[in-house]
Design a protein around this motif. Structure first.
Motif, PDB file in Angstrom:
ATOM      1  N   VAL A 118       0.841  -1.205   0.000  1.00  0.00           N
ATOM      2  CA  VAL A 118       0.000   0.000   0.000  1.00  0.00           C
ATOM      3  C   VAL A 118       0.873   1.251   0.000  1.00  0.00           C
ATOM      4  O   VAL A 118       0.625   2.202  -0.752  1.00  0.00           O
ATOM      5  N   VAL A 119       1.921   1.264   0.800  1.00  0.00           N
ATOM      6  CA  VAL A 119       2.837   2.408   0.821  1.00  0.00           C
ATOM      7  C   VAL A 119       3.483   2.582  -0.560  1.00  0.00           C
ATOM      8  O   VAL A 119       3.588   3.697  -1.063  1.00  0.00           O
ATOM      9  N   GLY A 120       3.881   1.478  -1.172  1.00  0.00           N
ATOM     10  CA  GLY A 120       4.459   1.561  -2.513  1.00  0.00           C
ATOM     11  C   GLY A 120       3.469   2.108  -3.526  1.00  0.00           C
ATOM     12  O   GLY A 120       3.825   2.892  -4.406  1.00  0.00           O
ATOM     13  N   SER A 121       2.209   1.703  -3.394  1.00  0.00           N
ATOM     14  CA  SER A 121       1.173   2.211  -4.303  1.00  0.00           C
ATOM     15  C   SER A 121       0.953   3.700  -4.112  1.00  0.00           C
ATOM     16  O   SER A 121       0.802   4.448  -5.084  1.00  0.00           O
ATOM     17  N   LEU A 122       0.929   4.119  -2.863  1.00  0.00           N
ATOM     18  CA  LEU A 122       0.780   5.553  -2.594  1.00  0.00           C
ATOM     19  C   LEU A 122       1.986   6.332  -3.104  1.00  0.00           C
ATOM     20  O   LEU A 122       1.841   7.431  -3.656  1.00  0.00           O
ATOM     21  N   TYR A 123       3.169   5.764  -2.944  1.00  0.00           N
ATOM     22  CA  TYR A 123       4.374   6.429  -3.446  1.00  0.00           C
ATOM     23  C   TYR A 123       4.315   6.538  -4.970  1.00  0.00           C
ATOM     24  O   TYR A 123       4.656   7.579  -5.550  1.00  0.00           O
ATOM     25  N   HIS A 124       3.868   5.478  -5.621  1.00  0.00           N
ATOM     26  CA  HIS A 124       3.716   5.520  -7.079  1.00  0.00           C
ATOM     27  C   HIS A 124       2.718   6.603  -7.471  1.00  0.00           C
ATOM     28  O   HIS A 124       2.932   7.334  -8.441  1.00  0.00           O
ATOM     29  N   SER A 125       1.625   6.713  -6.722  1.00  0.00           N
ATOM     30  CA  SER A 125       0.633   7.761  -6.980  1.00  0.00           C
ATOM     31  C   SER A 125       1.271   9.138  -6.849  1.00  0.00           C
ATOM     32  O   SER A 125       1.038  10.029  -7.674  1.00  0.00           O
ATOM     33  N   TYR A 126       2.077   9.314  -5.822  1.00  0.00           N
ATOM     34  CA  TYR A 126       2.780  10.588  -5.614  1.00  0.00           C
ATOM     35  C   TYR A 126       3.705  10.896  -6.793  1.00  0.00           C
ATOM     36  O   TYR A 126       3.729  12.025  -7.301  1.00  0.00           O
ATOM     37  N   LEU A 127       4.469   9.898  -7.234  1.00  0.00           N
ATOM     38  CA  LEU A 127       5.392  10.112  -8.353  1.00  0.00           C
ATOM     39  C   LEU A 127       4.630  10.455  -9.636  1.00  0.00           C
ATOM     40  O   LEU A 127       5.102  11.267 -10.437  1.00  0.00           O
ATOM     41  N   SER A 128       3.472   9.836  -9.809  1.00  0.00           N
ATOM     42  CA  SER A 128       2.674  10.043 -11.022  1.00  0.00           C
ATOM     43  C   SER A 128       1.862  11.331 -10.989  1.00  0.00           C
ATOM     44  O   SER A 128       1.615  11.945 -12.027  1.00  0.00           O
ATOM     45  N   ASN A 129       1.418  11.718  -9.782  1.00  0.00           N
ATOM     46  CA  ASN A 129       0.524  12.872  -9.673  1.00  0.00           C
ATOM     47  C   ASN A 129       0.773  13.589  -8.342  1.00  0.00           C
ATOM     48  O   ASN A 129      -0.018  13.477  -7.412  1.00  0.00           O
ATOM     49  N   PRO A 130       1.879  14.337  -8.241  1.00  0.00           N
ATOM     50  CA  PRO A 130       2.227  14.960  -6.965  1.00  0.00           C
ATOM     51  C   PRO A 130       1.316  16.122  -6.552  1.00  0.00           C
ATOM     52  O   PRO A 130       1.183  16.405  -5.359  1.00  0.00           O
ATOM     53  N   ASP A 131       0.662  16.760  -7.518  1.00  0.00           N
ATOM     54  CA  ASP A 131      -0.192  17.909  -7.189  1.00  0.00           C
ATOM     55  C   ASP A 131      -1.364  17.468  -6.313  1.00  0.00           C
ATOM     56  O   ASP A 131      -2.147  16.604  -6.689  1.00  0.00           O
ATOM     57  N   GLY A 132      -1.461  18.061  -5.136  1.00  0.00           N
ATOM     58  CA  GLY A 132      -2.553  17.758  -4.222  1.00  0.00           C
ATOM     59  C   GLY A 132      -2.380  16.467  -3.439  1.00  0.00           C
ATOM     60  O   GLY A 132      -3.275  16.070  -2.686  1.00  0.00           O
ATOM     61  N   PHE A 133      -1.232  15.804  -3.627  1.00  0.00           N
ATOM     62  CA  PHE A 133      -1.034  14.519  -2.951  1.00  0.00           C
ATOM     63  C   PHE A 133      -1.103  14.659  -1.431  1.00  0.00           C
ATOM     64  O   PHE A 133      -1.724  13.845  -0.753  1.00  0.00           O
TER      65      PHE A 133
ATOM     66  N   GLN B 227      -9.461   5.558  -3.803  1.00  0.00           N
ATOM     67  CA  GLN B 227      -9.980   6.168  -5.032  1.00  0.00           C
ATOM     68  C   GLN B 227      -9.431   7.563  -5.312  1.00  0.00           C
ATOM     69  O   GLN B 227      -9.093   7.865  -6.465  1.00  0.00           O
ATOM     70  N   PRO B 228      -9.310   8.451  -4.299  1.00  0.00           N
ATOM     71  CA  PRO B 228      -8.777   9.789  -4.597  1.00  0.00           C
ATOM     72  C   PRO B 228      -7.361   9.786  -5.175  1.00  0.00           C
ATOM     73  O   PRO B 228      -6.919  10.762  -5.773  1.00  0.00           O
ATOM     74  N   PHE B 229      -6.665   8.683  -5.000  1.00  0.00           N
ATOM     75  CA  PHE B 229      -5.298   8.563  -5.520  1.00  0.00           C
ATOM     76  C   PHE B 229      -5.280   7.928  -6.906  1.00  0.00           C
ATOM     77  O   PHE B 229      -4.220   7.718  -7.479  1.00  0.00           O
ATOM     78  N   GLY B 230      -6.466   7.570  -7.409  1.00  0.00           N
ATOM     79  CA  GLY B 230      -6.541   6.905  -8.704  1.00  0.00           C
ATOM     80  C   GLY B 230      -6.063   5.463  -8.630  1.00  0.00           C
ATOM     81  O   GLY B 230      -5.637   4.900  -9.637  1.00  0.00           O
ATOM     82  N   LEU B 231      -6.138   4.866  -7.441  1.00  0.00           N
ATOM     83  CA  LEU B 231      -5.647   3.508  -7.235  1.00  0.00           C
ATOM     84  C   LEU B 231      -6.812   2.529  -7.139  1.00  0.00           C
ATOM     85  O   LEU B 231      -7.808   2.806  -6.469  1.00  0.00           O
ATOM     86  N   ASP B 232      -6.658   1.392  -7.800  1.00  0.00           N
ATOM     87  CA  ASP B 232      -7.661   0.338  -7.768  1.00  0.00           C
ATOM     88  C   ASP B 232      -6.989  -0.957  -7.332  1.00  0.00           C
ATOM     89  O   ASP B 232      -6.310  -1.607  -8.137  1.00  0.00           O
ATOM     90  N   PRO B 233      -7.163  -1.357  -6.066  1.00  0.00           N
ATOM     91  CA  PRO B 233      -6.491  -2.564  -5.587  1.00  0.00           C
ATOM     92  C   PRO B 233      -6.950  -3.846  -6.275  1.00  0.00           C
ATOM     93  O   PRO B 233      -6.320  -4.882  -6.124  1.00  0.00           O
ATOM     94  N   LYS B 234      -8.018  -3.767  -7.067  1.00  0.00           N
ATOM     95  CA  LYS B 234      -8.476  -4.952  -7.810  1.00  0.00           C
ATOM     96  C   LYS B 234      -7.699  -5.122  -9.110  1.00  0.00           C
ATOM     97  O   LYS B 234      -7.794  -6.152  -9.761  1.00  0.00           O
ATOM     98  N   SER B 235      -6.930  -4.126  -9.475  1.00  0.00           N
ATOM     99  CA  SER B 235      -6.151  -4.158 -10.711  1.00  0.00           C
ATOM    100  C   SER B 235      -4.754  -4.722 -10.445  1.00  0.00           C
ATOM    101  O   SER B 235      -4.088  -4.307  -9.495  1.00  0.00           O
ATOM    102  N   PRO B 236      -4.300  -5.635 -11.289  1.00  0.00           N
ATOM    103  CA  PRO B 236      -2.919  -6.132 -11.118  1.00  0.00           C
ATOM    104  C   PRO B 236      -1.876  -5.020 -11.147  1.00  0.00           C
ATOM    105  O   PRO B 236      -0.846  -5.118 -10.486  1.00  0.00           O
ATOM    106  N   SER B 237      -2.144  -3.947 -11.878  1.00  0.00           N
ATOM    107  CA  SER B 237      -1.156  -2.864 -11.953  1.00  0.00           C
ATOM    108  C   SER B 237      -0.980  -2.169 -10.607  1.00  0.00           C
ATOM    109  O   SER B 237       0.080  -1.605 -10.333  1.00  0.00           O
ATOM    110  N   PHE B 238      -1.990  -2.208  -9.743  1.00  0.00           N
ATOM    111  CA  PHE B 238      -1.873  -1.639  -8.397  1.00  0.00           C
ATOM    112  C   PHE B 238      -0.685  -2.269  -7.678  1.00  0.00           C
ATOM    113  O   PHE B 238       0.158  -1.583  -7.102  1.00  0.00           O
TER     114      PHE B 238
END
Length: 165
Positions: free
Chosen positions: A89-104, A125-136
């Motif tokens: 989960v931390v890695g996913s959030l970090y990836h979200s930050y790297l991809s979309n830092p504005d407002g993170f 959801q606000p991070f654009g993350l879907d834990p049902k997706s393998p890419s998550f």
């Protein structure tokens, strides 16, 4: 290398521990298990996660009883899963930050303020993350290890430990 080892220990190793517990508890439904049966499930989990001896580790000599030293197996079944889950989960959030830092920061503070009031999918959801997706899960590992692996491989090549072809 330390962070790479930490991630491997908190994700791969803990997931293999969880797999051992799954095998053991499933078999336990049919009755008590012997130490030899637990050894067998331990080795099955080891090979599922690390491959046959020689693929990652030179050998698996004298590791068949290692399941017995993990206190979580005896006192808090399936607890080890939380280590891997939290790291992903931390890695996913970090990836979200790297991809979309504005407002993170605001999104993260809102997530933390919600505590346990939201289900997992809704909370992310606000991070654009879907834990049902393998890419998550894949993106989390890449965010954690991608740059570190590239750096470790470059250093190993510079030191002559591996060749780059």
């Amino acid at each position: 290398m330390g962070k790479i080892d930490d991630t491997i220990n908190s994700v791969v190793r803990q997931c293999s521990f969880d797999r051992f517990e799954e095998l053991a508890h499933t078999a336990r439904k049919d009755g008590e298990l012997t130490a030899n049966e637990l050894d067998k499930y331990w080795m099955q989990a080891v090979e599922e996660y690390y491959g046959k001896a020689g693929e990652v580790f030179d050998d698996y000599d004298d590791i068949d009883h290692l399941w017995s030293y993990v206190p979580h197996f005896h006192h808090v079944p399936f607890y080890v899963y939380s280590y891997a889950f939290a790291d992903i989960v931390v890695g996913s959030l970090y990836h979200s930050y790297l991809s979309n830092p504005d407002g993170f920061e605001d999104r993260l503070l809102t997530l933390l303020a919600a505590g346990g009031t939201l289900d997992f999918s809704t909370a992310l959801q606000p991070f654009g993350l879907d834990p049902k997706s393998p890419s998550f899960w894949e993106d989390a590992i890449k965010a954690h290890l991608g740059g570190l692996m590239a750096e470790a491989e470059a250093v190993a090549a510079d030191l002559g430990y591996v060749t780059t072809d």
